[in-house]
Scaffold this motif. Structure first.
Motif, PDB file in Angstrom:
ATOM      1  N   MET A  72     -22.126  30.917 -63.076  1.00 57.56           N
ATOM      2  CA  MET A  72     -22.375  29.514 -62.769  1.00 57.56           C
ATOM      3  C   MET A  72     -23.886  29.299 -62.665  1.00 57.56           C
ATOM      4  O   MET A  72     -24.597  30.101 -62.063  1.00 57.56           O
ATOM      5  N   TYR A  73     -24.366  28.173 -63.239  1.00 55.89           N
ATOM      6  CA  TYR A  73     -25.805  27.897 -63.252  1.00 55.89           C
ATOM      7  C   TYR A  73     -26.041  26.412 -62.997  1.00 55.89           C
ATOM      8  O   TYR A  73     -25.224  25.566 -63.385  1.00 55.89           O
ATOM      9  N   THR A  74     -27.203  26.090 -62.360  1.00 50.19           N
ATOM     10  CA  THR A  74     -27.576  24.698 -62.123  1.00 50.19           C
ATOM     11  C   THR A  74     -29.092  24.543 -62.200  1.00 50.19           C
ATOM     12  O   THR A  74     -29.845  25.495 -61.946  1.00 50.19           O
ATOM     13  N   ASP A  75     -29.540  23.322 -62.564  1.00 51.29           N
ATOM     14  CA  ASP A  75     -30.971  22.989 -62.572  1.00 51.29           C
ATOM     15  C   ASP A  75     -31.426  22.388 -61.249  1.00 51.29           C
ATOM     16  O   ASP A  75     -32.618  22.061 -61.098  1.00 51.29           O
ATOM     17  N   LEU A  76     -30.525  22.195 -60.297  1.00 53.71           N
ATOM     18  CA  LEU A  76     -30.889  21.593 -59.024  1.00 53.71           C
ATOM     19  C   LEU A  76     -31.882  22.481 -58.277  1.00 53.71           C
ATOM     20  O   LEU A  76     -31.873  23.709 -58.416  1.00 53.71           O
ATOM     21  N   SER A  77     -32.704  21.848 -57.455  1.00 52.13           N
ATOM     22  CA  SER A  77     -33.635  22.591 -56.612  1.00 52.13           C
ATOM     23  C   SER A  77     -32.930  23.028 -55.328  1.00 52.13           C
ATOM     24  O   SER A  77     -32.094  22.291 -54.788  1.00 52.13           O
ATOM     25  N   ASP A  78     -33.274  24.211 -54.852  1.00 51.40           N
ATOM     26  CA  ASP A  78     -32.687  24.783 -53.628  1.00 51.40           C
ATOM     27  C   ASP A  78     -31.160  24.726 -53.644  1.00 51.40           C
ATOM     28  O   ASP A  78     -30.532  24.227 -52.692  1.00 51.40           O
ATOM     29  N   PRO A  79     -30.510  25.218 -54.698  1.00 46.49           N
ATOM     30  CA  PRO A  79     -29.043  25.128 -54.761  1.00 46.49           C
ATOM     31  C   PRO A  79     -28.370  26.143 -53.836  1.00 46.49           C
ATOM     32  O   PRO A  79     -28.879  27.243 -53.619  1.00 46.49           O
ATOM     33  N   LEU A  80     -27.226  25.743 -53.307  1.00 44.99           N
ATOM     34  CA  LEU A  80     -26.419  26.614 -52.456  1.00 44.99           C
ATOM     35  C   LEU A  80     -24.990  26.584 -52.974  1.00 44.99           C
ATOM     36  O   LEU A  80     -24.375  25.519 -53.090  1.00 44.99           O
ATOM     37  N   TRP A  81     -24.471  27.778 -53.266  1.00 45.80           N
ATOM     38  CA  TRP A  81     -23.092  27.929 -53.756  1.00 45.80           C
ATOM     39  C   TRP A  81     -22.237  28.502 -52.632  1.00 45.80           C
ATOM     40  O   TRP A  81     -22.611  29.485 -51.998  1.00 45.80           O
ATOM     41  N   VAL A  82     -21.094  27.889 -52.396  1.00 49.33           N
ATOM     42  CA  VAL A  82     -20.110  28.420 -51.440  1.00 49.33           C
ATOM     43  C   VAL A  82     -18.769  28.471 -52.167  1.00 49.33           C
ATOM     44  O   VAL A  82     -18.242  27.428 -52.574  1.00 49.33           O
ATOM     45  N   ILE A 139     -30.632  16.812 -66.877  1.00 49.69           N
ATOM     46  CA  ILE A 139     -30.629  18.148 -66.286  1.00 49.69           C
ATOM     47  C   ILE A 139     -29.192  18.655 -66.236  1.00 49.69           C
ATOM     48  O   ILE A 139     -28.237  17.873 -66.306  1.00 49.69           O
ATOM     49  N   THR A 140     -29.062  19.965 -66.137  1.00 52.79           N
ATOM     50  CA  THR A 140     -27.740  20.578 -66.038  1.00 52.79           C
ATOM     51  C   THR A 140     -27.352  20.680 -64.566  1.00 52.79           C
ATOM     52  O   THR A 140     -27.964  21.426 -63.807  1.00 52.79           O
ATOM     53  N   LEU A 141     -26.355  19.890 -64.192  1.00 51.33           N
ATOM     54  CA  LEU A 141     -25.842  19.996 -62.826  1.00 51.33           C
ATOM     55  C   LEU A 141     -24.991  21.261 -62.682  1.00 51.33           C
ATOM     56  O   LEU A 141     -25.044  21.930 -61.642  1.00 51.33           O
ATOM     57  N   LEU A 142     -24.225  21.577 -63.708  1.00 47.92           N
ATOM     58  CA  LEU A 142     -23.391  22.780 -63.688  1.00 47.92           C
ATOM     59  C   LEU A 142     -23.180  23.284 -65.107  1.00 47.92           C
ATOM     60  O   LEU A 142     -22.916  22.493 -66.024  1.00 47.92           O
ATOM     61  N   ARG A 143     -23.324  24.599 -65.252  1.00 50.42           N
ATOM     62  CA  ARG A 143     -22.882  25.275 -66.485  1.00 50.42           C
ATOM     63  C   ARG A 143     -22.037  26.472 -66.060  1.00 50.42           C
ATOM     64  O   ARG A 143     -22.534  27.405 -65.431  1.00 50.42           O
ATOM     65  N   MET A 162     -23.616  17.296 -66.936  1.00 47.91           N
ATOM     66  CA  MET A 162     -25.018  16.902 -67.020  1.00 47.91           C
ATOM     67  C   MET A 162     -25.306  15.716 -66.112  1.00 47.91           C
ATOM     68  O   MET A 162     -24.391  14.983 -65.707  1.00 47.91           O
ATOM     69  N   GLY A 163     -26.586  15.526 -65.793  1.00 47.99           N
ATOM     70  CA  GLY A 163     -27.027  14.390 -64.977  1.00 47.99           C
ATOM     71  C   GLY A 163     -28.302  13.803 -65.555  1.00 47.99           C
ATOM     72  O   GLY A 163     -29.128  14.514 -66.136  1.00 47.99           O
ATOM     73  N   GLN A 164     -28.460  12.486 -65.415  1.00 48.80           N
ATOM     74  CA  GLN A 164     -29.630  11.791 -65.946  1.00 48.80           C
ATOM     75  C   GLN A 164     -30.600  11.491 -64.806  1.00 48.80           C
ATOM     76  O   GLN A 164     -30.266  10.779 -63.861  1.00 48.80           O
ATOM     77  N   VAL A 165     -31.806  12.040 -64.909  1.00 45.56           N
ATOM     78  CA  VAL A 165     -32.846  11.811 -63.902  1.00 45.56           C
ATOM     79  C   VAL A 165     -33.770  10.711 -64.410  1.00 45.56           C
ATOM     80  O   VAL A 165     -34.309  10.800 -65.520  1.00 45.56           O
ATOM     81  N   SER A 166     -33.937   9.663 -63.614  1.00 43.49           N
ATOM     82  CA  SER A 166     -34.805   8.545 -63.984  1.00 43.49           C
ATOM     83  C   SER A 166     -36.076   8.613 -63.154  1.00 43.49           C
ATOM     84  O   SER A 166     -36.021   8.546 -61.921  1.00 43.49           O
TER      85      SER A 166
END
Length: 237
Positions: A72-82, A139-143, A162-166
């Motif tokens: 699992m991968y994400t482009d988010l900053s400081d991501p936390l997976w539980v 950005i990739t929210l989840l892959r 995916m997510g769109q950053v404006s």
């Protein structure tokens, strides 16, 4: 003899089909609860997402290949997976924590997901913030994907959200206009003249002068002279 030949041919055909038909994953992705792909995200916004991965061994004989891994991968900053695992035992769900990690990528080894004659699911909670970007982009929210022992993608197992950053565009600051010294027009304001009150000129009043009369002694002397003159004149007659 013909029966054995037919059985041999059917076996070869079955093996050929197994090699030709692409690998079918024994897990499925569902229940995405994160931002939609059309949602406008701003840098620094908090993001919370969740999803479920279900495993079933009744179709393939194993819930997951033991040599593969689920990444699992994400482009988010400081991501936390539980990640928690839920299995129904004695008609009651039993939940255990499978992983908790703060990183851009989370990997679950196949040996922890590989079971025969078992059906279970894992629930993943992902939190983080939208990265600080200089321009608007996706950005990739989840892959989510399955990787083989050689760290290569298993065909047909990748899922993306995916997510769109404006990013707002800053208008350029206008530069001040510099006027050359020789073109600067200096305007000197005229001094304000306060109205002055002319002093009132009072014409001097002419005083009447008094001329005193002749002195009494002089008058007496003149009278005496006249008397003496008159007396002399009478004597001459």
């Amino acid at each position: 003899m013909s029966f054995q030949q037919d059985l041999f041919r059917i076996s070869l055909l079955t093996l050929g089909i197994l090699f030709i038909v692409p690998y079918a994953s024994a897990w499925t992705f569902s229940g995405w609860s994160g931002p939609a792909s059309t949602a406008a995200l701003s840098p620094g916004d908090p993001v919370s997402a969740g999803y479920t991965v279900s495993f079933d061994s009744f179709d393939t004989g194993s819930t997951f290949p033991s040599d593969d891994s689920l990444v699992m991968y994400t482009d988010l900053s400081d991501p936390l997976w539980v990640v928690t695992e839920t299995e129904t035992m004695s008609d009651a769900p039993v939940t255990t924590e499978l992983a908790s990690r703060q990183a851009a990528q989370l990997r679950l080894d196949g040996w922890s997901l590989s079971f025969s004659r078992k059906q279970f699911s894992i629930t993943v909670k992902l939190t983080g913030t939208v990265p600080l970007l200089n321009q608007s982009q996706q950005i990739t929210l989840l892959r989510l994907q399955e990787m083989d022992p050689n760290a290569k993608l298993v065909s047909g197992t990748q899922t993306k959200r995916m997510g769109q950053v404006s990013v707002p565009t800053n208008e350029p600051t206008p530069q001040p206009v510099v006027i050359p010294v020789d073109t600067i027009l200096v305007i000197t304001p005229e001094p304000t003249i306060e109205p002055t009150t002319e002093p009132t000129t009072v014409a001097p009043t002419r005083k009447q002068t008094y001329s005193p009369g002749p002195d009494p002694l002089v008058v007496c002397g003149m009278l005496a002279g006249l008397v003496m003159v008159a007396g002399c004149a009478r004597r001459r007659r």
